[in-house]
Design a protein around this motif. Sequence first.
Motif, PDB file in Angstrom:
ATOM      1  N   GLU A   7     -31.027   4.773 -19.523  1.00 54.63           N
ATOM      2  CA  GLU A   7     -30.581   5.817 -18.593  1.00 54.63           C
ATOM      3  C   GLU A   7     -30.857   7.201 -19.141  1.00 54.63           C
ATOM      4  N   SER A  53     -34.659   7.976 -19.582  1.00 55.23           N
ATOM      5  CA  SER A  53     -35.292   8.319 -18.314  1.00 55.23           C
ATOM      6  C   SER A  53     -35.014   9.762 -17.942  1.00 55.23           C
ATOM      7  N   TYR A  59     -39.661   8.196  -9.291  1.00 57.00           N
ATOM      8  CA  TYR A  59     -38.373   7.519  -9.205  1.00 57.00           C
ATOM      9  C   TYR A  59     -38.593   6.055  -8.823  1.00 57.00           C
ATOM     10  N   ASP A 117     -33.323   3.712  -9.781  1.00 60.27           N
ATOM     11  CA  ASP A 117     -32.833   5.057 -10.083  1.00 60.27           C
ATOM     12  C   ASP A 117     -31.946   5.608  -8.971  1.00 60.27           C
TER      13      ASP A 117
END
Length: 238
Positions: A4, A7, A22, A26
Amino acid sequence: MSTEEKSSAEKSSVPDGSPVLYRPEDLARITEDLPFIRTIADWCTEFLSKPHPDLGRGGSVCPFIPRALAMNRVSFVVLHTANRTEAEIDGIIASYRQTILDMEPRSGQEAIDKAIMVILPDVSGEDAAEVVDETHRRLKAEFVASGLMIGKFHPRSEQGGLHNPGFRPLRSPIPLLAIRHMVDSDLPFLNRVDDPVPDRIKFLESYGQRFEDAEESRWSEKGRAAIGELRVRAESDK
């Protein structure tokens, strides 16, 4: 760093003009995090970027943020701390030291006008003073040694302003830690009386190294005087 946070860090460092990609997984996180980001972005615009009658000086509450916002150099990341250990949280936040250093531009005056707001929505108002302040205390030396500042903000902050101790400029609607490059006028934040003397000496040594080749200013003179006084005090306390 978790998937998480990795990213989010990658998206923060995408060069201007490049598409941000994306994936379906996401979307739920974006939907959950967007209200927190909007709240802090609005607070940056409506509070930090504007004058305040209780500030005790002219200009905006934060002299840095208006230019950074105008240049689109402020990045936001939401860090969910629930079910994470103290070490995990510290490690994720510490990773943003390199993130901000790697973000373009990396040189020139514009390299200074960058910030990362690490938003901590899982930290309750009741716990913010302990969690945010203690996380800041543990990480501050690492950031300062890298030529960076890390600021602590939360709804119950009792930290007074430099020019008006009765003003509370570090009260934010959601707990967060703010990361940016150090500037010479940050000297007062590195020599706060509520930090232990040995820590203040380390902070000021890092400050001196950061600006050792810079043009002489009132801040560099004050910095040398402050570290001299603290070293004398440290010796007398032994």
